[in-house]
Design a protein around this motif. Structure first.
Motif, PDB file in Angstrom:
ATOM      1  N   LEU A 150       0.836  -1.206   0.000  1.00  0.00           N
ATOM      2  CA  LEU A 150       0.000   0.000   0.000  1.00  0.00           C
ATOM      3  C   LEU A 150       0.871   1.257   0.000  1.00  0.00           C
ATOM      4  CD1 LEU A 150      -2.708  -1.084   2.600  1.00  0.00           C
ATOM      5  CD2 LEU A 150      -3.095  -0.691   0.162  1.00  0.00           C
ATOM      6  N   VAL A 151       1.914   1.250   0.829  1.00  0.00           N
ATOM      7  CA  VAL A 151       2.802   2.407   0.918  1.00  0.00           C
ATOM      8  C   VAL A 151       3.576   2.599  -0.383  1.00  0.00           C
ATOM      9  CG1 VAL A 151       4.825   3.367   2.095  1.00  0.00           C
ATOM     10  CG2 VAL A 151       3.009   2.277   3.424  1.00  0.00           C
ATOM     11  N   GLN A 152       4.116   1.517  -0.926  1.00  0.00           N
ATOM     12  CA  GLN A 152       4.927   1.618  -2.136  1.00  0.00           C
ATOM     13  C   GLN A 152       4.101   1.988  -3.359  1.00  0.00           C
ATOM     14  OE1 GLN A 152       6.946  -2.192  -2.281  1.00  0.00           O
ATOM     15  NE2 GLN A 152       8.626  -1.468  -0.979  1.00  0.00           N
ATOM     16  N   THR A 153       2.901   1.421  -3.467  1.00  0.00           N
ATOM     17  CA  THR A 153       2.029   1.748  -4.597  1.00  0.00           C
ATOM     18  C   THR A 153       1.614   3.209  -4.556  1.00  0.00           C
ATOM     19  OG1 THR A 153       1.167  -0.511  -4.538  1.00  0.00           O
ATOM     20  CG2 THR A 153      -0.062   1.075  -5.841  1.00  0.00           C
ATOM     21  N   ALA A 154       1.331   3.707  -3.357  1.00  0.00           N
ATOM     22  CA  ALA A 154       0.988   5.123  -3.217  1.00  0.00           C
ATOM     23  C   ALA A 154       2.155   6.003  -3.641  1.00  0.00           C
ATOM     24  CB  ALA A 154       0.590   5.419  -1.774  1.00  0.00           C
ATOM     25  N   ILE A 196      -7.638  11.265  -4.547  1.00  0.00           N
ATOM     26  CA  ILE A 196      -7.898  10.818  -5.927  1.00  0.00           C
ATOM     27  C   ILE A 196      -6.752   9.930  -6.414  1.00  0.00           C
ATOM     28  CG2 ILE A 196      -8.065  11.600  -8.328  1.00  0.00           C
ATOM     29  CD1 ILE A 196      -9.568  14.073  -7.287  1.00  0.00           C
ATOM     30  N   LEU A 197      -5.513  10.347  -6.144  1.00  0.00           N
ATOM     31  CA  LEU A 197      -4.358   9.554  -6.563  1.00  0.00           C
ATOM     32  C   LEU A 197      -4.262   8.239  -5.790  1.00  0.00           C
ATOM     33  CD1 LEU A 197      -1.635  12.337  -7.024  1.00  0.00           C
ATOM     34  CD2 LEU A 197      -2.820  11.032  -8.804  1.00  0.00           C
ATOM     35  N   LEU A 198      -4.606   8.257  -4.505  1.00  0.00           N
ATOM     36  CA  LEU A 198      -4.588   7.024  -3.725  1.00  0.00           C
ATOM     37  C   LEU A 198      -5.634   6.032  -4.246  1.00  0.00           C
ATOM     38  CD1 LEU A 198      -4.122   8.277  -0.043  1.00  0.00           C
ATOM     39  CD2 LEU A 198      -2.460   7.104  -1.489  1.00  0.00           C
ATOM     40  N   ASN A 199      -6.784   6.545  -4.609  1.00  0.00           N
ATOM     41  CA  ASN A 199      -7.811   5.679  -5.181  1.00  0.00           C
ATOM     42  C   ASN A 199      -7.318   5.034  -6.472  1.00  0.00           C
ATOM     43  OD1 ASN A 199     -10.715   4.768  -5.197  1.00  0.00           O
ATOM     44  ND2 ASN A 199     -10.647   5.824  -7.168  1.00  0.00           N
ATOM     45  N   LYS A 200      -6.620   5.816  -7.280  1.00  0.00           N
ATOM     46  CA  LYS A 200      -6.045   5.292  -8.523  1.00  0.00           C
ATOM     47  C   LYS A 200      -4.986   4.230  -8.219  1.00  0.00           C
ATOM     48  CE  LYS A 200      -3.343   6.772 -12.540  1.00  0.00           C
ATOM     49  NZ  LYS A 200      -2.666   7.910 -13.205  1.00  0.00           N
ATOM     50  N   ALA A 201      -4.147   4.519  -7.221  1.00  0.00           N
ATOM     51  CA  ALA A 201      -3.056   3.594  -6.880  1.00  0.00           C
ATOM     52  C   ALA A 201      -3.578   2.279  -6.338  1.00  0.00           C
ATOM     53  CB  ALA A 201      -2.141   4.263  -5.860  1.00  0.00           C
ATOM     54  N   TRP A 202      -4.618   2.314  -5.541  1.00  0.00           N
ATOM     55  CA  TRP A 202      -5.056   1.132  -4.816  1.00  0.00           C
ATOM     56  C   TRP A 202      -6.200   0.357  -5.480  1.00  0.00           C
ATOM     57  CZ3 TRP A 202      -5.153   4.174   0.429  1.00  0.00           C
ATOM     58  CH2 TRP A 202      -3.848   4.333   0.905  1.00  0.00           C
ATOM     59  N   PHE A 203      -6.950   1.028  -6.348  1.00  0.00           N
ATOM     60  CA  PHE A 203      -8.179   0.385  -6.841  1.00  0.00           C
ATOM     61  C   PHE A 203      -8.341   0.414  -8.362  1.00  0.00           C
ATOM     62  CE2 PHE A 203      -9.206   1.980  -2.525  1.00  0.00           C
ATOM     63  CZ  PHE A 203      -9.355   0.761  -1.891  1.00  0.00           C
ATOM     64  N   GLU A 204      -7.442   1.033  -9.084  1.00  0.00           N
ATOM     65  CA  GLU A 204      -7.604   1.091 -10.555  1.00  0.00           C
ATOM     66  C   GLU A 204      -6.469   0.350 -11.250  1.00  0.00           C
ATOM     67  OE1 GLU A 204      -8.053   5.094 -11.897  1.00  0.00           O
ATOM     68  OE2 GLU A 204      -9.768   5.516 -10.582  1.00  0.00           O
TER      69      GLU A 204
END
Length: 468
Positions: free
Chosen positions: A414-418, A460-468
């Motif tokens: 989660l941290v690295q993807t963000a 918005i960017l976290l949503n993209k990183a974690w769910f898209e």
């Protein structure tokens, strides 16, 4: 000496520093022998076609560092250089810079807990008061201060704590220190550190945990329930000291109710023990009225209250305070009377004036409104953008929340993807004494240092990183 020096137009250093560095290197390399007379300011100014001020500043720096000596009506002479220090070459300096920048991360949005809103700090007021403290006629401000902290500052703190947190204390019970960890260290030394057992919340503030661990305390991590520390587990431990954050449990965010506070006070009385109450961000609550501090509810002097100016004003001030029960104060005075105060006396008096003139109360009211808006923006952005893909933990007070992300990623992932999406978020595993107590990964989001726009963009960017 080679005075064909050409100034580097690309250098960020002023001309006088470039000249100073050049002459210093010539001396260190032995090119300029001891006793060599340097050109006069006028001669060198004319020769290099630079101002006399540039030459004079370079020479003054060389004098200050002991490379040259000024002889009356004669000039400047190189002194004997007996140093063993090896000059750092440009290539070496570049290598050091590479090491410093080796792990540099790049991100646009930093959700770090503990960051504050610097845009609304009252710079002009603080500068004015600081200058007032530094007036030459106030010579006593430049001497050693009271080991407990300046008397008038402690008076202001005592009044503020009574009005805002229900803390009952005299100014004589207050100790000012350079941060919570330093004050915790002092308290532990007051009660003694030999085979002491201390209970801590699980999870809890890692800075406090490391203080207790490094001082040799036997740690008893006590798991939390929905209202804070689990009292049954605490009672079954052999600890007689407990460290808690009741106003906003760190990091999970629950607020300890009145009934549990009274139960905790009864536990301390029964054990003949102590409660360390860390009220690190008690100024910021967004739902309901604040519950009085444990210290204000305690009739028996079992609570040690800790507070700080870091979250509401400036972390760089390094100014916190501790309220000791009166019978522990006598131990402090007996064993620590020769310890010097760790906080700048100049900053203490500036803070005293800041509080005396009402700036502190106005600042708190203003920042409470600002943080409330940021908090609302964060919560609404998460709900509107991430919906039921996450669960919010601890959203009623403070300057951070926790986020349970329901996408089966590990905390590290989660941290690295963000971070790959230019957003810096933070793990909570560091706050656990025992990693086996972690059920699901939680991400910590601090919002104090971001604007409302940045908060929304970051989510918005976290949503993209974690769910898209």
């Amino acid at each position: 000496m080679d005075f064909t020096l050409k100034f580097d137009g690309q250098s960020k250093e002023p001309l006088y520093m470039q000249l100073y560095q050049h002459i210093k290197e010539e001396i260190q390399k032995g090119i300029l022998d001891a006793g060599t007379r340097l050109p006069s300011i006028r001669q060198l100014s004319s020769y290099l076609n630079v101002s006399k001020n540039t030459i004079e500043l370079a020479y003054q720096q060389l004098i200050a560092e002991g490379y040259v000596d000024s002889r009356a009506r004669s000039g400047l002479y190189v002194v004997e250089n007996n140093t063993d220090i090896i000059p750092i070459k440009k290539a070496q300096a570049k290598l050091f810079d590479e090491v410093l920048n080796e792990h540099k991360e790049t991100f646009e949005y930093d959700f770090r807990q503990g960051r504050i809103d610097l845009e609304h700090f009252p710079y002009t007021t603080w500068r004015k008061l600081s200058n007032q403290v530094l007036f030459p006629e106030n010579k006593s401000n430049f001497l050693y201060g009271d080991p407990q902290g300046e008397l008038e500052l402690r008076r202001e703190i005592a009044q503020y704590l009574y009005q805002s947190r229900g803390v009952n204390c005299s100014l004589s019970q207050i100790l000012v220190g350079s941060g919570i960890q330093q004050l915790l260290t002092t308290f532990c030394q007051i009660i003694g550190v030999n085979n002491q057992s201390i209970a801590i919340e699980e999870p809890s503030y890692d800075g406090a945990r490391m203080v207790f661990k490094n001082l040799g305390f036997n740690l008893h991590p006590i798991l939390l329930d929905e209202t804070g520390i689990n009292m049954e587990h605490l009672k079954s431990s052999d600890a007689n000291v407990v460290y808690v954050t009741p106003s906003h449990q760190f990091p999970c965010g629950m607020i300890m109710p009145y009934s549990k506070r009274m139960e905790l006070i009864q536990w301390a009385e029964h054990r003949n023990g102590f409660i360390i109450e860390d009220d690190y961000d008690g100024e910021f609550r967004y739902i309901g009225k604040p519950i009085p501090s444990l210290q204000g509810l305690d009739p028996n002097g079992r609570v040690i209250y800790l507070g700080t100016f870091s979250k509401a004003l400036l972390p760089a001030l390094r100014m916190s305070y501790m309220v000791l029960p009166k019978y522990l104060l006598s131990v402090f005075k007996r064993n620590f009377a020769s310890y010097e105060q760790t906080v700048s006396k100049i900053h203490q008096i500036t803070m005293q004036l800041f509080m005396e003139e009402g700036h502190w109360d106005r600042h708190i009211r203003k920042m409470r409104k600002i943080y409330q808006k940021k908090h609302a923006t964060l919560i609404s952005s998460i709900i509107n953008i991430m919906d039921d893909k996450v669960n919010i933990v601890g959203s009623h007070s403070g300057l951070h929340i926790l986020l349970q992300v329901n996408n089966k990623m590990t905390e590290k992932e989660l941290v690295q993807t963000a971070l790959r999406n230019k957003v810096k978020v933070y793990p909570t595993s560091i706050y656990f004494n025992d990693l086996r107590h972690i059920n699901k990964p939680l991400i910590q989001l601090g919002f104090g240092g971001l604007t409302e726009h940045q908060i929304t963009e970051g989510i918005i960017l976290l949503n993209k990183a974690w769910f898209e």
